[in-house]
Design a protein around this motif. Structure first.
Motif, PDB file in Angstrom:
ATOM      1  N   ARG A  71       0.834  -1.206   0.000  1.00 21.43           N
ATOM      2  CA  ARG A  71       0.000   0.000   0.000  1.00 21.43           C
ATOM      3  C   ARG A  71       0.866   1.252   0.000  1.00 21.43           C
ATOM      4  NH1 ARG A  71      -2.742   2.921   4.480  1.00 21.43           N
ATOM      5  NH2 ARG A  71      -4.270   4.241   3.460  1.00 21.43           N
ATOM      6  N   GLN A  72       1.917   1.235   0.815  1.00 28.14           N
ATOM      7  CA  GLN A  72       2.817   2.378   0.877  1.00 28.14           C
ATOM      8  C   GLN A  72       3.536   2.589  -0.453  1.00 28.14           C
ATOM      9  OE1 GLN A  72       5.999   2.092   3.733  1.00 28.14           O
ATOM     10  NE2 GLN A  72       6.001   4.294   4.058  1.00 28.14           N
ATOM     11  N   THR A  98       1.077   4.126  -2.863  1.00 24.56           N
ATOM     12  CA  THR A  98       0.840   5.532  -2.544  1.00 24.56           C
ATOM     13  C   THR A  98       2.006   6.387  -3.017  1.00 24.56           C
ATOM     14  OG1 THR A  98      -0.454   4.868  -0.620  1.00 24.56           O
ATOM     15  CG2 THR A  98       0.334   7.128  -0.668  1.00 24.56           C
ATOM     16  N   ILE A 153      -0.189  13.312  -0.548  1.00 24.46           N
ATOM     17  CA  ILE A 153      -0.385  11.873  -0.776  1.00 24.46           C
ATOM     18  C   ILE A 153       0.679  11.077  -0.023  1.00 24.46           C
ATOM     19  CG2 ILE A 153      -0.263  10.048  -2.533  1.00 24.46           C
ATOM     20  CD1 ILE A 153      -1.541  12.064  -4.500  1.00 24.46           C
ATOM     21  N   ALA A 155       0.514   8.157   3.442  1.00 23.19           N
ATOM     22  CA  ALA A 155       0.984   6.764   3.365  1.00 23.19           C
ATOM     23  C   ALA A 155       1.379   6.220   4.716  1.00 23.19           C
ATOM     24  CB  ALA A 155       2.166   6.654   2.403  1.00 23.19           C
TER      25      ALA A 155
END
Length: 102
Positions: free
Chosen positions: A9-10, A13, A98, A102
């Motif tokens: 996910r990081q 992002t 953004i 994260a």
């Protein structure tokens, strides 16, 4: 398993933030390139110069003639420099936001 998902996910992002900032950089780059070509007196009949001028006009249509100066060079600098600065500020600001999420 959860740690692996968090890393993915990081990474996603950060990739999204990189894409946003890259788009802003490219947009500002075309506007700045047109300013330089105009100031250096590039042949406006050249295909590349026409392409850059058309792209800069498309990217900065909303800011055209905000500044009406007697000097053509100053008018081009201000009417194309303003959108370039705004694209850079907004693009990198959004990318930073953004990245912080994260």
């Amino acid at each position: 398993m959860d740690a692996d998902r968090a890393v993915r996910r990081q990474n996603g992002t950060r990739r999204t933030a990189l894409i946003v900032s890259t788009i802003a950089d490219v947009a500002a780059g075309f506007l700045i390139l047109w300013i330089l070509l105009f100031l250096l007196g590039a042949n406006q009949a050249n295909v590349f110069v026409e392409f850059v001028q058309g792209t800069a006009g498309w990217l900065g249509w909303w800011a055209q003639d905000i500044f009406t100066m007697d000097t053509e060079a100053l008018r081009v600098i201000l009417n194309h420099g303003l959108p370039a600065a705004i694209y850079l500020l907004l693009g990198h600001g959004i990318a930073a936001r953004i990245n912080r999420a994260a």
